[in-house]
Design a protein around this motif. Structure first.
Motif, short mmCIF file in Angstrom:
data_model
loop_
_atom_site.label_atom_id
_atom_site.label_comp_id
_atom_site.label_asym_id
_atom_site.label_seq_id
_atom_site.Cartn_x
_atom_site.Cartn_y
_atom_site.Cartn_z
N PHE A 11 13.78 19.22 17.24
CA PHE A 11 14.48 18.86 18.48
C PHE A 11 15.57 17.82 18.23
CE2 PHE A 11 11.40 15.53 18.11
CZ PHE A 11 11.73 14.47 18.96
N ALA A 12 16.19 17.87 17.05
CA ALA A 12 17.19 16.87 16.68
C ALA A 12 18.34 16.80 17.68
CB ALA A 12 17.72 17.16 15.28
N GLU A 13 18.88 17.94 18.08
CA GLU A 13 20.01 17.92 19.00
C GLU A 13 19.62 17.40 20.37
OE1 GLU A 13 22.15 21.57 19.14
OE2 GLU A 13 22.73 21.49 17.02
N ARG A 14 18.42 17.76 20.82
CA ARG A 14 17.97 17.25 22.12
C ARG A 14 17.73 15.74 22.05
NH1 ARG A 14 12.89 19.87 23.73
NH2 ARG A 14 12.67 20.80 21.66
N TYR A 15 17.17 15.28 20.92
CA TYR A 15 16.99 13.84 20.73
C TYR A 15 18.34 13.13 20.76
CZ TYR A 15 16.04 9.36 18.53
OH TYR A 15 15.98 8.02 18.27
N ASP A 16 19.30 13.67 20.04
CA ASP A 16 20.61 13.05 19.94
C ASP A 16 21.30 12.96 21.30
OD1 ASP A 16 22.89 12.08 18.31
OD2 ASP A 16 23.84 13.92 19.00
N ALA A 17 21.07 13.95 22.15
CA ALA A 17 21.68 13.95 23.48
C ALA A 17 21.03 12.93 24.41
CB ALA A 17 21.60 15.34 24.09
N ALA A 18 19.70 12.73 24.23
CA ALA A 18 18.97 11.87 25.17
C ALA A 18 18.87 10.42 24.74
CB ALA A 18 17.56 12.43 25.38
N ALA A 19 18.68 10.17 23.45
CA ALA A 19 18.34 8.82 22.97
C ALA A 19 19.38 7.74 23.25
CB ALA A 19 18.03 8.87 21.48
N PRO A 20 20.69 8.06 23.27
CA PRO A 20 21.64 6.98 23.55
C PRO A 20 21.43 6.30 24.90
CG PRO A 20 22.79 8.82 22.56
CD PRO A 20 21.39 9.30 22.86
N THR A 21 20.88 7.01 25.87
CA THR A 21 20.68 6.43 27.20
C THR A 21 19.22 6.43 27.65
OG1 THR A 21 21.14 8.59 28.23
CG2 THR A 21 23.00 7.08 27.96
N LYS A 22 18.32 7.04 26.89
CA LYS A 22 16.91 7.09 27.29
C LYS A 22 16.37 5.66 27.44
CE LYS A 22 12.64 9.57 26.15
NZ LYS A 22 11.68 8.45 26.28
N PRO A 23 15.77 5.31 28.59
CA PRO A 23 15.41 3.92 28.85
C PRO A 23 14.57 3.24 27.78
CG PRO A 23 15.29 5.18 30.88
CD PRO A 23 15.56 6.17 29.78
N HIS A 24 13.54 3.92 27.24
CA HIS A 24 12.71 3.27 26.22
C HIS A 24 13.53 2.86 25.00
CE1 HIS A 24 8.96 4.24 28.32
NE2 HIS A 24 8.33 3.53 27.40
N ASN A 25 14.59 3.61 24.72
CA ASN A 25 15.44 3.29 23.59
C ASN A 25 16.58 2.35 23.99
OD1 ASN A 25 14.65 6.49 23.20
ND2 ASN A 25 14.39 5.30 21.34
N ALA A 26 17.40 2.79 24.93
CA ALA A 26 18.63 2.08 25.25
C ALA A 26 18.41 0.79 26.03
CB ALA A 26 19.55 3.00 26.05
N LEU A 27 17.32 0.72 26.79
CA LEU A 27 17.10 -0.43 27.66
C LEU A 27 15.83 -1.22 27.30
CD1 LEU A 27 18.01 1.30 31.05
CD2 LEU A 27 19.50 -0.02 29.53
#
Length: 242
Positions: free
Chosen positions: A15-31
């Motif tokens: 799911f690399a492409e889906r991770y790449d699309a979500a992780a920049p703004t996914k709250p657990h990561n970005a915030l």
């Protein structure tokens, strides 16, 4: 292929492409995790920085835009392809490498800082990793890493299974937040003493141990997880010096 290598590659290759699309703004990561880890890292302008387990290059891009010379590596070819695209034109070199094996392409005493964001959970034995980090670090090198919180993970029956808190155990679950089908991700849970003693045994001096709080913005973006993380941490973030 080693067990660690299989765990790490299986974790993200599907799911690399889906991770790449979500992780920049996914709250657990970005915030949550990323702001805490980058705050511990501090200013990187003019420094040689290793991004260990770089994934799709989200942190590598930030480091390069902060005027660092970035040396990034990951075990998952699909992630590296995305990272190279994200960091095109920036001062970042990429290498396919395994945290559980010697970092032979990185010279001893060659780096000023090492960032390892949520990657050590996929490695069974931390001692050799911390020793390799110590080898490549110059005097005064700072190491910043984040991991799943040992007590948070042990408190969850899905995570610990029948294992003792003092054991290192491999566990897995289906992750939400990255689209369907929910990816099944395995990682290792271990006691806090194994993390901190492994760090000390490799010659690192612990400087800061952080159980992060979510940034205030998360309250409006993801109120449920903001409330949970404001009461109990999901990750630990650590800074140590050589």
């Amino acid at each position: 292929m080693s067990e660690d290598e299989q765990v790490a590659r299986r974790a993200y290759s599907t799911f690399a492409e889906r991770y790449d699309a979500a992780a920049p703004t996914k709250p657990h990561n970005a915030l949550y995790e990323r702001p805490a880890s980058l705050a511990l890292l501090g200013d990187v302008a003019g420094l040689d920085v290793v991004d260990a387990g770089c994934g799709s290059g989200i942190c590598a891009e930030k480091l390069a835009r902060g005027r660092a010379r970035v040396h990034a590596f990951d075990i998952t070819p699909e992630m590296l392809e995305l990272a190279r695209k994200r960091c095109a034109g920036l001062d970042v070199d990429f290498h396919e490498g395994d945290l559980a094996k010697p970092l032979h392409w990185l010279a001893s005493d060659s780096t000023d800082a090492i960032l390892c964001s949520l990657a050590l959970d996929y490695v069974q034995e931390l001692g050799p990793v911390f020793s390799e980090f110590h080898r490549i670090g110059r005097s005064g090198c700072r190491l910043i890493f984040s991991m799943g919180h040992p007590m948070r993970d042990w408190a969850d029956q899905r995570t610990r299974g029948d294992a003792s808190y003092f054991a290192t155990n491999l566990w897995g679950m289906h992750w939400g937040g990255f689209g369907a089908p929910n990816p099944y991700v395995q990682s290792y849970r271990r006691p806090l003493q194994d993390i901190l003693n492994g760090l000390a045994d490799a010659g690192w001096r612990l400087d800061r141990f952080v159980e992060p709080l979510p940034v205030p913005e998360m309250a409006s973006v993801d109120p449920q997880h903001f409330a949970e993380l404001s009461l109990s941490p999901a990750f630990i973030c650590v800074r140590a010096f050589k």
